[in-house]
Write a protein that holds these residues in place. Structure first.
Motif, PDB file in Angstrom:
ATOM      1  N   THR A 175      -5.307  10.196   3.692  1.00  9.72           N
ATOM      2  CA  THR A 175      -6.211   9.076   3.905  1.00  9.72           C
ATOM      3  C   THR A 175      -7.309   9.476   4.897  1.00  9.72           C
ATOM      4  O   THR A 175      -7.048  10.247   5.825  1.00  9.72           O
ATOM      5  N   ARG A 218     -15.080   3.848   3.426  1.00  9.34           N
ATOM      6  CA  ARG A 218     -14.600   3.320   2.141  1.00  9.34           C
ATOM      7  C   ARG A 218     -14.983   1.853   2.027  1.00  9.34           C
ATOM      8  O   ARG A 218     -15.227   1.178   3.025  1.00  9.34           O
ATOM      9  N   TRP A 232      -5.886   1.855  -2.081  1.00 12.00           N
ATOM     10  CA  TRP A 232      -5.683   3.279  -1.783  1.00 12.00           C
ATOM     11  C   TRP A 232      -4.312   3.794  -2.213  1.00 12.00           C
ATOM     12  O   TRP A 232      -4.204   4.854  -2.827  1.00 12.00           O
ATOM     13  N   ARG A 254      -8.126   9.536  -5.250  1.00  7.99           N
ATOM     14  CA  ARG A 254      -8.306   9.599  -3.795  1.00  7.99           C
ATOM     15  C   ARG A 254      -9.155  10.808  -3.407  1.00  7.99           C
ATOM     16  O   ARG A 254     -10.044  10.705  -2.559  1.00  7.99           O
TER      17      ARG A 254
END
Length: 72
Positions: free
Chosen positions: A13, A33, A41, A49
């Motif tokens: 992430t 984002r 996500w 991703r």
């Protein structure tokens, strides 16, 4: 005896724990984002991703510099 299950691999992430959405650009000031991307996500595939993460550096330019300066 069955093998113990391995825990799932952590999801990559871009989150830096600065969760403030800029109303003008619609992007998070921390990770760049959209809210929809942040919310989905964990459901995205690894390829989705990675595609989004590759776009993030260019999204920074959509946020006014003075707003980015608020968070280092």
């Amino acid at each position: 005896m069955s093998q113990p299950r391995k825990p799932p691999a952590p999801i990559k992430t871009p989150c830096i724990q600065v969760c403030v959405v800029d109303g003008e650009s619609g992007l998070c000031l921390g990770c760049h984002r959209t809210l929809a991307e942040v919310a989905a996500w964990a459901r995205f595939s690894e390829a989705e991703r990675e595609r989004i993460m590759a776009e993030l550096p260019s999204r920074r330019g959509r946020i006014r510099p003075e707003k980015l300066g608020l968070f280092g």
